[in-house]
Enzyme design. Structure first.
Site, PDB file in Angstrom:
ATOM      1  N   LEU A   1       2.190  -7.372 -44.273  1.00 35.01           N
ATOM      2  CA  LEU A   1       1.924  -8.437 -43.318  1.00 35.01           C
ATOM      3  C   LEU A   1       0.514  -8.914 -43.627  1.00 35.01           C
ATOM      4  O   LEU A   1      -0.468  -8.200 -43.390  1.00 35.01           O
ATOM      5  CB  LEU A   1       2.019  -7.928 -41.876  1.00 35.01           C
ATOM      6  CG  LEU A   1       1.675  -8.943 -40.775  1.00 35.01           C
ATOM      7  CD1 LEU A   1       2.664 -10.103 -40.788  1.00 35.01           C
ATOM      8  CD2 LEU A   1       1.679  -8.265 -39.402  1.00 35.01           C
ATOM      9  N   SER A   2       0.385 -10.092 -44.197  1.00 39.17           N
ATOM     10  CA  SER A   2      -0.895 -10.554 -44.730  1.00 39.17           C
ATOM     11  C   SER A   2      -1.848 -10.961 -43.612  1.00 39.17           C
ATOM     12  O   SER A   2      -1.523 -11.823 -42.793  1.00 39.17           O
ATOM     13  CB  SER A   2      -0.676 -11.742 -45.670  1.00 39.17           C
ATOM     14  OG  SER A   2       0.212 -11.396 -46.711  1.00 39.17           O
TER      15      SER A   2
ATOM     16  N   ILE B   1       2.653 -11.896 -19.787  1.00 41.73           N
ATOM     17  CA  ILE B   1       4.013 -11.810 -19.290  1.00 41.73           C
ATOM     18  C   ILE B   1       3.958 -11.839 -17.770  1.00 41.73           C
ATOM     19  O   ILE B   1       3.211 -11.075 -17.146  1.00 41.73           O
ATOM     20  CB  ILE B   1       4.709 -10.528 -19.770  1.00 41.73           C
ATOM     21  CG1 ILE B   1       4.999 -10.605 -21.273  1.00 41.73           C
ATOM     22  CG2 ILE B   1       5.998 -10.281 -19.005  1.00 41.73           C
ATOM     23  CD1 ILE B   1       6.002 -11.655 -21.668  1.00 41.73           C
TER      24      ILE B   1
ATOM     25  N   CYS C   1       0.853  -3.296 -42.243  1.00 42.13           N
ATOM     26  CA  CYS C   1       1.919  -3.116 -43.214  1.00 42.13           C
ATOM     27  C   CYS C   1       2.822  -1.951 -42.833  1.00 42.13           C
ATOM     28  O   CYS C   1       2.607  -1.259 -41.843  1.00 42.13           O
ATOM     29  CB  CYS C   1       1.320  -2.834 -44.602  1.00 42.13           C
ATOM     30  SG  CYS C   1       0.068  -4.013 -45.106  1.00 42.13           S
TER      31      CYS C   1
END
Length: 644
Positions: free
Chosen positions: A51-52, A291, A2
């Site tokens: 942000l759950s 990446i 969060c």
């Protein structure tokens, strides 16, 4: 995961404008796009962006205790919360949610300030206890999660997950701290607890801050430290078995989630070890992402693919162009203060890729500091052997002279680049290590800064950061000493800062099993010979992973997560560097020596010297001046309450 923010009146019960709290909360929208929550009462205002990850249905914040007298906003994960729930229930606390946030609230009620000692995880939180009129802030042991705060002249305390939340309040002065600038040009980041702004601070790792309304504001207090005792009598074989079990436990705890979960996989030892462990604990294929670079000098994709194939992961790869430098201004806005680690670019990209498929990703960060993986550690130990064999009365003047007269030869094979070694040999152990990791070493900063700026520094040198931590280390073992310093400086100020901002920019939670504090404590009891053995770094971790990873993964040369700065600055970014370094914004500060700036640019352009790291540091400082100190978006945020 969060974003948290808030305001506390240390002197009384002033009413705070809800619109101001909304601005501060909106500034961190990226950290928590799922839900928003606020709580305001006289003298207290808390904001939260969610942000759950766990307890999706009932884990909203701010969260209260049963009678509403304690309220908390929390960023992070408490990995042992399921173990603490029955213990707290036995003490009479009734749980209304299944969230780790409520565990902290009841832990505060049960154990007060000592509650943090019971928490295993990554966390930054602030709570208000109305009954005792106590405001309490805490940050996790290795500062995986950020916490900024500022005490304004009128007694108002601001806090937030990022500096942009404090700036959005409108009362924080944008006055730079010269000592922070000195630290930035030495280290590439501003070291805890300082920030780039005089009024603002970072809460240091493993520290709490307790404020009582109407009482004088005290100083933060430490609640934990790691001690390198090196006295564990364990054999190498036993240590491998124990490490394997500890790594499984740490990874298992970090796989608890109610959302899609995966891992970064670079093909290096640390991330490969994490993925191999996850695969052994998971019934389903692990989600991994990498990446790749179109420049083979920087590309580890084939090694990541080898690990992915061995463990049958759901592997995603995206190729980043070697000229992926469009993020410079975005990074400056993201980090809020000068930050010069160029690997922030690929880190941003791998987080961007991961978020397309998962909400939580495990990383291999912390392995080098915990298990002795950096090449500079081996070089330091070699120098220490030489340093200890020559009396200081002979060594210091001899090597100081050699360091002055020997030419700097960036173009030469490594064995002929003796100038840095000579300069290091003239110093004591801590000074030498600071010298080796500095981006612009003391002689360069002496030429870089103007006389006016040196006057403002009043003799301060960023070396003092390392001296302070060395004095707390309680060890004279050469490797343990620099590991301790790195755990307090580089890991916190560079690595964790980089990963937090890059991941939260994409609303991605990153978890760090190799930074579990119990694992770090255990590793600190092991003799240094199990970390660096001869010329083999990360010896124990590699031995422990031999049954799980091939020698091609474990024993190949370390590559790192780098970008081709030197080529950029002689090619596509040549004019941009010149405009930034020699342009008006650096000049207007009055802090830099124009003649030396011109030398850095021209010598690099001609190929006579590789000044890519100093030039990147200057480029990012100029980007900070434009995007944070002088940006119109910041003014809009302050006046209109809109996210920048």
């Amino acid at each position: 995961m969060c974003g948290i923010t808030g305001i506390f009146d240390t002197r009384g019960k002033r009413d705070f404008d809800p619109a101001v709290l909304q601005r501060m909360n909106l500034a961190q929208l990226h950290r928590g796009p799922d839900e928003v929550g606020v709580h305001i009462e006289p003298g207290v205002a808390f904001g939260h962006r969610r942000l759950s990850i766990i307890d999706l249905s009932t884990g909203q914040q701010p969260l209260f205790n049963a009678d509403g007298s304690v309220v908390i906003v929390f960023n992070g994960e408490i990995y042992n919360y399921l173990e603490l729930i029955p213990e707290l229930q036995a003490l009479g606390y009734v749980f209304r949610t299944r969230s780790d946030t409520e565990v902290i609230v009841h832990a505060w009620e049960a154990w007060g300030e000592s509650c943090v000692k019971r928490l295993r995880g990554m966390f930054a939180f602030a709570l208000w206890d109305r009954n005792t009129e106590t405001f309490f802030m805490a940050r996790d042991r290795l500062a995986v999660k950020p916490m900024y705060y500022a005490l304004l002249d009128d007694g108002t305390l601001l806090f937030g997950s990022e500096l942009k939340a404090l700036l959005a309040h409108g009362g924080l002065r944008r006055e730079m701290d010269p000592l922070a600038v000195e630290e930035y040009f030495a280290l590439g980041y501003v070291a805890e607890p300082r920030t780039i702004f005089r009024q603002a601070k970072k809460l240091a790792p493993a520290h709490t801050l307790t404020l009582r309304r109407g009482h004088p504001v005290g100083e933060p207090k430490a609640y934990w430290d790691v001690r390198f005792t090196l006295d564990n009598p364990i054999t190498a074989e036993e240590a491998c078995l124990e490490l394997d079990e500890k790594l499984k436990e740490s990874v298992r705890l970090r796989m608890i989630a109610e959302v899609p979960l995966g891992a970064f996989l670079s093909g290096g030892v640390d991330s490969s070890a994490v993925v191999a462990t996850m695969a052994g604990l998971s019934k389903e294929p692990v989600n991994t992402c990498s990446i790749a670079f179109d420049d083979p000098q920087f590309n580890e994709a084939e090694f990541a693919q080898t690990v992915a194939d061995r463990y049958g992961t759901n592997h995603r790869v995206e190729t980043v162009k070697s000229d992926d430098f469009d993020l410079i201004d975005e990074l400056a806005r993201l980090y809020d203060e000068p930050y010069a680690d160029s690997s922030a670019i690929p880190t941003y990209r791998v987080c961007q890729l991961a978020r397309k498929h998962v909400t939580v990703a495990l990383s291999g960060d912390g392995g080098d500091e915990t298990f002795g993986g950096y090449r500079r550690y081996r070089m330091h130990l070699m120098e220490e052997k030489m340093r200890s064999s020559i009396p200081a009365s002979v060594r210091e003047p001899l090597f100081k002279t050699l360091g002055k007269i020997y030419p700097k030869a960036d173009w030469a094979p490594r064995m002929f680049r003796a100038k840095t070694t000579f300069e290091g040999m003239a110093r004591n152990s801590v000074e030498a290590y600071f010298h080796s990791v500095s981006i612009l070493r003391d002689p360069m900063r002496d030429q870089l800064f103007s006389q006016r700026f040196k006057t403002e520094l009043a003799g301060y040198n960023a070396q003092e950061v390392f001296n302070y931590h060395a004095a707390q280390a309680d060890t004279d073992d050469p490797l343990a000493l620099i590991q301790y310093i790195d755990l307090k400086t580089y890991l916190v100020g560079d690595i964790n800062t980089k990963v937090d901002r890059a991941s939260m920019a994409h609303s991605l939670e990153v978890r760090e099993p190799l930074m579990d504090h119990e694992l770090v404590e255990w590793a600190a009891t092991l003799p240094s010979s199990l970390k660096i053995n001869g010329q083999e770094s990360k010896y124990l971790l590699k031995k422990a992973m031999e049954p799980h990873l091939s020698d091609d993964i474990l024993y190949r040369p370390k590559m790192g997560f780098a970008v081709p700065l030197a080529r950029w600055f002689r090619g596509p970014l040549k004019q941009r560097v010149r405009d930034a370094v020699l342009g008006p914004r650096l000049a207007e500060t009055g802090w830099f020596n124009r003649e030396y700036l011109e030398h850095l640019v021209s010598a690099h352009d001609s190929g006579a010297r590789d000044y890519s790291a100093p030039l990147w540091t200057l480029l990012m400082f100029e980007a900070f001046l434009r995007n944070v100190m002088q940006s119109e978006s910041a003014a809009v945020l302050s006046k209109e309450g809109l996210p920048a």
